[in-house]
Design a protein around this motif. Sequence first.
Motif, PDB file in Angstrom:
ATOM      1  N   GLY A  44      15.406 -14.502 -22.615  1.00  0.00           N
ATOM      2  CA  GLY A  44      14.278 -13.594 -22.460  1.00  0.00           C
ATOM      3  C   GLY A  44      13.708 -13.556 -21.058  1.00  0.00           C
ATOM      4  N   ILE A  45      14.092 -14.511 -20.220  1.00  0.00           N
ATOM      5  CA  ILE A  45      13.619 -14.514 -18.829  1.00  0.00           C
ATOM      6  C   ILE A  45      14.655 -13.807 -17.963  1.00  0.00           C
ATOM      7  N   GLU A  46      14.219 -12.727 -17.319  1.00  0.00           N
ATOM      8  CA  GLU A  46      15.147 -11.879 -16.576  1.00  0.00           C
ATOM      9  C   GLU A  46      15.247 -12.251 -15.100  1.00  0.00           C
ATOM     10  N   SER A  47      14.148 -12.648 -14.500  1.00  0.00           N
ATOM     11  CA  SER A  47      14.194 -13.058 -13.093  1.00  0.00           C
ATOM     12  C   SER A  47      13.066 -14.035 -12.813  1.00  0.00           C
ATOM     13  N   VAL A  48      13.309 -14.917 -11.840  1.00  0.00           N
ATOM     14  CA  VAL A  48      12.324 -15.935 -11.455  1.00  0.00           C
ATOM     15  C   VAL A  48      12.317 -16.042  -9.931  1.00  0.00           C
ATOM     16  N   LYS A  49      11.130 -16.055  -9.350  1.00  0.00           N
ATOM     17  CA  LYS A  49      10.996 -16.275  -7.907  1.00  0.00           C
ATOM     18  C   LYS A  49       9.881 -17.282  -7.674  1.00  0.00           C
ATOM     19  N   VAL A  50      10.226 -18.436  -7.109  1.00  0.00           N
ATOM     20  CA  VAL A  50       9.251 -19.480  -6.829  1.00  0.00           C
ATOM     21  C   VAL A  50       9.010 -19.542  -5.322  1.00  0.00           C
ATOM     22  N   HIS A  51       7.742 -19.451  -4.911  1.00  0.00           N
ATOM     23  CA  HIS A  51       7.373 -19.524  -3.501  1.00  0.00           C
ATOM     24  C   HIS A  51       6.774 -20.892  -3.230  1.00  0.00           C
ATOM     25  N   TYR A  52       7.537 -21.756  -2.568  1.00  0.00           N
ATOM     26  CA  TYR A  52       7.060 -23.113  -2.329  1.00  0.00           C
ATOM     27  C   TYR A  52       5.806 -23.122  -1.459  1.00  0.00           C
ATOM     28  N   GLY A  53       5.781 -22.246  -0.434  1.00  0.00           N
ATOM     29  CA  GLY A  53       4.664 -22.246   0.507  1.00  0.00           C
ATOM     30  C   GLY A  53       3.318 -22.038  -0.146  1.00  0.00           C
ATOM     31  N   THR A  54       3.262 -21.156  -1.172  1.00  0.00           N
ATOM     32  CA  THR A  54       1.980 -20.872  -1.831  1.00  0.00           C
ATOM     33  C   THR A  54       1.861 -21.546  -3.189  1.00  0.00           C
TER      34      THR A  54
END
Length: 782
Positions: A44-54
């Motif tokens: 069910g999860i289509e895309s993931v983007k993790v921003h380490y800086g924030t």
Amino acid sequence: MPSSSCCESSVKQSGAETVEFKIHGMDCPSCAATIEKGLLKTEGIESVKVHYGTGKMTVSTGSSEAHNQVPSQVKKLGFEAESLQAPEGHETYRIEGMDCGSCASTIEKHLRKNPKVKEVRVNFSTGKMQVEHVTDSKEIIKEVGRAGFGASVENTENMQEPSTRPFVFSATTISGVLLAIGFLVSFTALPLAVVTAFYAISIIVGGWKPARSAFYAVKSRSLDMNVLMASAAIGAALIGEWFEGAMVVWLFALGNSLQNRSIERTRDSIRSLINLTPKEATLIENGQQVRKVVEKVSVGEIMLVKPGEKIPLDGDVVNGTSSVNQAPITGESLPVDKQSGDSVYAGTVNESGSLEVKVTKVVKDTTIAKIIHLVEEAQEKKAPTQAFVDRFANVYTPIVFSLALLVMIAPPLVGFGSWGEWLYKGLALLVVACPCALVISTPVAIVSAIGNAAKHGVLIKGGTFLEKAGVIQAIAFDKTGTLTEGKPRVSQVKAKQYDAGKLISIARTIEEHSTHPIALAVTSYAEEREIAPQAGEDFAALPGKGATASISGIQYFAGNPKLFDEMDVAMDDWQEDIKLLQESGHTLILVGTRQEVLGLLSVADTIRDITVQSIQSLKAVGLKEMVMLTGDNDGTAKKVSAEAGVDRYFAELLPEDKVEAVKTLQREGKQVAMVGDGINDAPALATADLGIAMGGAGTDTAMETADIVLMADNLEKLPHTIRLSRKALNIIKQNVWFSLLTKVAALLLIFPGFLTLWMAVISDTGAALVVILNSMRLMKQQ
């Protein structure tokens, strides 16, 4: 309104729901990769983007069920995910008294026994609880109290982050104490097994979390620092180096704690912006003053802002006069006078008189909300240096990891040294394989610099533009509205054999019925000197020439020299004055009758008070060339450029000519920035290496079009921006070189046997901490 603490962005695109989460517990960018890879395996999860800086994560899910699974899946990976807003129908509470994660479980289990509670989730890291229920808040607070804890509804009054938690006996502390006891016991006559037991327990206590994270990282095929450190600690124990293993775990945990405390300060660099705006507004309803939370205030309502209060929402003044400190939004050093018709911004401070303000924007659309949103977006964008470092790290880590395995196996197989000796060196190499300091060398500096700029009224749209600003050699300025006020003003009045006051009175009488900028300049000049108009009639505009009116039966004219030429009015006495003023860039208004010229007024666009100072400051910073672009004639351009202190000017330019002027500077080998208003100068802004828009607080277009936005309608903060960018570039270079040299030194010391495991850990976590602290200097740049 995006926020770092209490709101969520949730939009649906192409059937997918996009939600934002705050991630807690990330130690380095490789943790972000672990989370991304782990979550993408969830149905069910289509895309993931993790921003380490924030510390933010954006997830696209195909259903609300998948959305609800995200926190639990992230927890399995060894981290905490906090939804940035409770879903609809939920309430958020602050919980007091939790000492550990099991406290959170206790509250959840207790509340789930209540049939009126549909769903509950407690986040120990943030001290928040989200509850979906069909009862009232008092009942929920009472239930939490029965479980032994305190609760309060999170509302607009208590949204500020809690202060730093006092020192507690954490796993790191306990691990360190056990390590110290084991070390001291090693000097006594107690059996070696007792010493080993202390070290082993120290490893288990301090290494439990990184080991769990390492397990899920390996499961998601991610090679992060937790994997490397856990491997080193386990390997040390297997070869009997229990002290080394315990020291590795404790130093790693201690380093992470210090890093996390420091990195959170940079992630929260815009928290002060979020806390600028008051949570409630005083509204005038039916003649009564009513307090209302800002989220419930609508456009068109009238706010009362008393002296000393912060303005809650953007609006227009409808009654009252005051001076307003706009520094939190625009960075301006001096308060700005406000009266009826002027705009004011949320978060600014009303310093003197009371103001009645008509709300023009709801809380999520205010200028400060847009600033926060743009800054958060900017902090997530990678700079070229960061992208290069990330690519380098992606190659470096697997190579060194493979080399470590080779070092452990190859030499003993060919009879060169013992297994224990080379296993130890291989374990040290594993620790050195983590490029943590290098990977965070750029993003932490960028986040700190962008946060600093935002506090000073400057929006930098991303790391790319921060880096570009640091290498700019020439700046091209649009003249009108950038170097000058953009509003014509009467600069001289000449009246030969005639009373100057009466001349101005006649001019005002004629021009008061016109909306032309020059006519408005004449009217304003007369008003400032309290010179009243006369009784006039038969007002008429003379397009391209001027205007006329009758006063006391005599027809008077106010217009350019061409108008009086056409009426064959003698101007011999005025020719020298006309020539000199026109050559110096003034626009002329002659006042007279059909028989004679009574006098003249010269009008010019005046240089801003702050312009000359800003130009000098930019030259002091080391910029090579200041250039002015204008559509005015050469005489006007020459006069203004001399007053402003620019090095060069291009005159009589159409909008497309400004683009060519920028290209001319680029062909001369210069990195060029263009400064304009973000609307009329859009082509030139786009052509320049860096587009800088001015006056962003007053126009949404300026905030959207340029690479850098000066929120104030002047150049006051441009020198600060250039200095900050250059310092950021220097710090990034320092960080990168320090990180690389530290790794090279560690690698060189491994094979002679000088580098112990715990020294390797210090070289890694210590270097990362130094890089973070060095970057944080940008937060204090003035």
